[in-house]
Design a protein around this motif. Structure first.
Motif, mmCIF file in Angstrom:
data_model
loop_
_atom_site.group_PDB
_atom_site.id
_atom_site.type_symbol
_atom_site.label_atom_id
_atom_site.label_comp_id
_atom_site.label_asym_id
_atom_site.label_seq_id
_atom_site.Cartn_x
_atom_site.Cartn_y
_atom_site.Cartn_z
ATOM 1 N N LEU A 49 37.123 35.863 47.839
ATOM 2 C CA LEU A 49 37.403 35.422 46.479
ATOM 3 C C LEU A 49 38.011 36.549 45.669
ATOM 4 O O LEU A 49 37.563 37.683 45.764
ATOM 5 N N PRO A 50 39.023 36.222 44.873
ATOM 6 C CA PRO A 50 39.531 37.251 43.965
ATOM 7 C C PRO A 50 38.440 37.641 42.981
ATOM 8 O O PRO A 50 37.668 36.785 42.536
ATOM 9 N N LEU A 51 38.351 38.922 42.718
ATOM 10 C CA LEU A 51 37.216 39.405 41.939
ATOM 11 C C LEU A 51 37.689 40.298 40.796
ATOM 12 O O LEU A 51 37.937 41.480 40.987
ATOM 13 N N PRO A 52 37.827 39.741 39.605
ATOM 14 C CA PRO A 52 38.169 40.583 38.463
ATOM 15 C C PRO A 52 36.911 41.292 37.966
ATOM 16 O O PRO A 52 35.857 40.672 37.870
ATOM 17 N N ARG A 53 37.021 42.573 37.700
ATOM 18 C CA ARG A 53 35.864 43.332 37.212
ATOM 19 C C ARG A 53 36.309 44.312 36.157
ATOM 20 O O ARG A 53 37.437 44.800 36.191
ATOM 21 N N ARG A 54 35.372 44.637 35.274
ATOM 22 C CA ARG A 54 35.685 45.721 34.357
ATOM 23 C C ARG A 54 35.127 46.997 34.944
ATOM 24 O O ARG A 54 33.959 47.080 35.281
ATOM 25 N N LEU A 55 36.002 47.970 35.062
ATOM 26 C CA LEU A 55 35.603 49.238 35.667
ATOM 27 C C LEU A 55 35.064 50.188 34.600
ATOM 28 O O LEU A 55 34.049 50.831 34.783
ATOM 29 N N LEU A 56 35.783 50.254 33.483
ATOM 30 C CA LEU A 56 35.409 51.170 32.406
ATOM 31 C C LEU A 56 35.574 50.468 31.062
ATOM 32 O O LEU A 56 36.492 49.671 30.917
ATOM 33 N N PRO A 57 34.766 50.764 30.073
ATOM 34 C CA PRO A 57 33.570 51.597 30.166
ATOM 35 C C PRO A 57 32.500 50.929 31.026
ATOM 36 O O PRO A 57 32.543 49.741 31.248
ATOM 37 N N VAL A 58 31.560 51.725 31.441
ATOM 38 C CA VAL A 58 30.594 51.247 32.419
ATOM 39 C C VAL A 58 29.523 50.369 31.780
ATOM 40 O O VAL A 58 29.007 50.682 30.718
#
Lengths: 139, 309
Positions: free
Chosen positions: B188-197
């Motif tokens: 599955l395509p997985l969008p994530r926020r990397l920063l800020p943590v």
């Protein structure tokens, strides 16, 4: 006073480099050398590129060159994290010597940039680790 | 009739050559998945320890003010890293990742943010180039076997941009769109926020070893030289590790997609070969029948003419 040995893990970004029981760990932080014995208080410290020395429970010593990173100690567990870590006997001593010699000449003439100086420090750490491993095999 | 038989045989031959190729690609992908999974497993302890350290740091000092943890209330600009493959023939792998990336980009732009694109993989680069959408930086050539060095490079680029003040073109947030390897058949395509943590998020990290001490409460660390410096040292390690992790997951997904795509291509080729063989046999049989009919017809004509004499 016999305490349980430390459980040490040396972890690089792409693999676990070394793990085992140890009675002493010596590493160089940005503030100077730090020695960890069993029962050490929880600490987290930033390392500089150096050769970390681990004295295992059976009295042998293992030297690992690390490229910075940090060390964390808690509950008898020591983790050393570094983007790149090399075991002493993995070091290609000859090449390391050659590259280090070339770089130190450059650094001596003041021509090396930060990246090269950093590389030189890693190489020196690797050479130390490599030589320690080589001596152990002979001794 | 004879020409059509030859054509059928030619087509069958060409399809079976294609089948050999797709079959080989399937096997290659299958063997590489194992390697990719091993690499991901080998990198897991690092991720685990790093997460552990992050949590310890975040809980040790609530008042710590570090860019890594600083949330900007009204983000003006975001960086978006889209991870795609270098080569095609991997089913919908790249287009799914790009689609998810575009969705996220549209969402961010709807929030009034500018989006800086960072792309890995030739497919993604091609997609944005073709549409004349500017890419800030791109990396290609390692999509199915990422090395940590590459991840470090990407991490450095992203964190440099993140640490720059917004006025000078720095970004307030960094997002990644990779592909999550759920299983051999599902990615599955997985969008994530990397920063800020986001500090409390370690539950969705896969490959979490069960040996992690759950019974011990988080120890009170003393930091050397001080928490801020430790966090400074941790920051680039953390970013490159997360990028590395995303790259590895995506590489495994790419290979799995490719394996599946090539397997169905091989199966299709096999069906086609069977069909063509049957048609060729029919054509051949028809030819023989016709020949016999002709001979029989000729013979009876001869016999008839001989009887008439």
């Amino acid at each position: 006073m016999a305490r349980d040995p430390l459980h040490v893990e040396v972890v690089a970004a792409d693999r676990q480099v070394w793990s085992g029981e140890a009675i002493n760990v010596i590493a160089r932080t940005v503030d100077g050398d730090i020695g960890i014995l069993p029962g050490h208080e929880p600490v987290m410290a930033v390392l500089t590129p150096c050769a970390v020395e681990v004295v295992t429970s059976d009295g042998r010593s293992e030297t690992i060159a690390v490229d910075g990173g940090f060390i964390s100690v808690a509950h008898g567990r020591v983790s050393i994290l570094s983007p790149v870590a090399t075991l002493g006997h993995e070091v290609g001593l000859e090449e390391a010597h050659k590259e280090a010699a070339a770089l130190s000449t450059k650094a001596y003439q003041g021509q090396a940039d930060d990246k090269e100086l950093h590389r030189l420090r890693i190489l020196k750490a690797q050479i130390r680790a490599g030589e320690a491993a080589a001596n152990q095999v002979v001794g | 009739m004879a020409s059509s038989l030859r054509e059928l045989r030619q087509r069958r031959k060409s399809v079976s050559t294609t089948k050999k190729i797709t079959r080989a690609m399937e096997l290659i992908a299958a063997s590489r998945i194992v390697k990719a999974q091993q690499a991901a497993r080998a990198a897991a302890p690092y991720t685990r320890e790093l997460d552990h350290a992050m949590t310890a740091l975040a809980f040790a000092n609530d008042e710590i003010d570090h860019p890594l943890l600083r949330h900007v209330p009204n983000p003006k600009r975001s960086a978006l890293l889209v991870i795609t493959s270098d080569r095609g023939l991997a089913g919908a792998y790249s287009s799914n990742a790009i689609k998810a990336g575009e969705q996220l980009r549209a969402k961010l732009m709807a929030e009034g943010q500018e989006v800086d694109l960072y792309v890995t993989g030739q497919k993604g680069v091609g997609y944005y180039d073709f549409r004349n959408i500017p890419i800030v930086q791109s990396w290609t050539g390692f999509s199915d076997a990422p090395t940590f060095e590459r991840a470090r490079e990407i991490g450095r680029a992203l964190s440099t941009s993140f640490l720059k003040p917004t006025e000078e073109g720095g970004v307030d947030q960094v997002h990644t769109v990779g592909t999550r390897f759920v299983s051999m058949v599902t990615q599955l395509p997985l969008p994530r926020r990397l920063l800020p943590v986001e500090v409390v998020d370690s539950d969705d990290m896969p490959l979490e070893d069960s040996e992690a001490p759950a019974d011990q409460s988080a120890p009170i660390y003393s930091f050397e030289p001080d928490p801020h410096t430790v966090l400074d040292a941790l920051f680039p390690m953390f970013v490159s590790n997360r990028v590395f992790f995303a790259l590895q997951m995506s590489a495994a997904s790419e290979l799995a997609s490719r394996q599946r795509a090539m397997k169905s291509a091989t199966d299709n080729a096999q069906t086609l070969i069977e069909q063509l063989t049957r048609q060729a046999n029919q054509a051949r049989q028809a030819e023989i029948t016709q020949e016999i009919t002709e001979i029989v017809g000729g013979a009876s004509a001869l016999a008839e003419s001989a009887g008439n004499e």
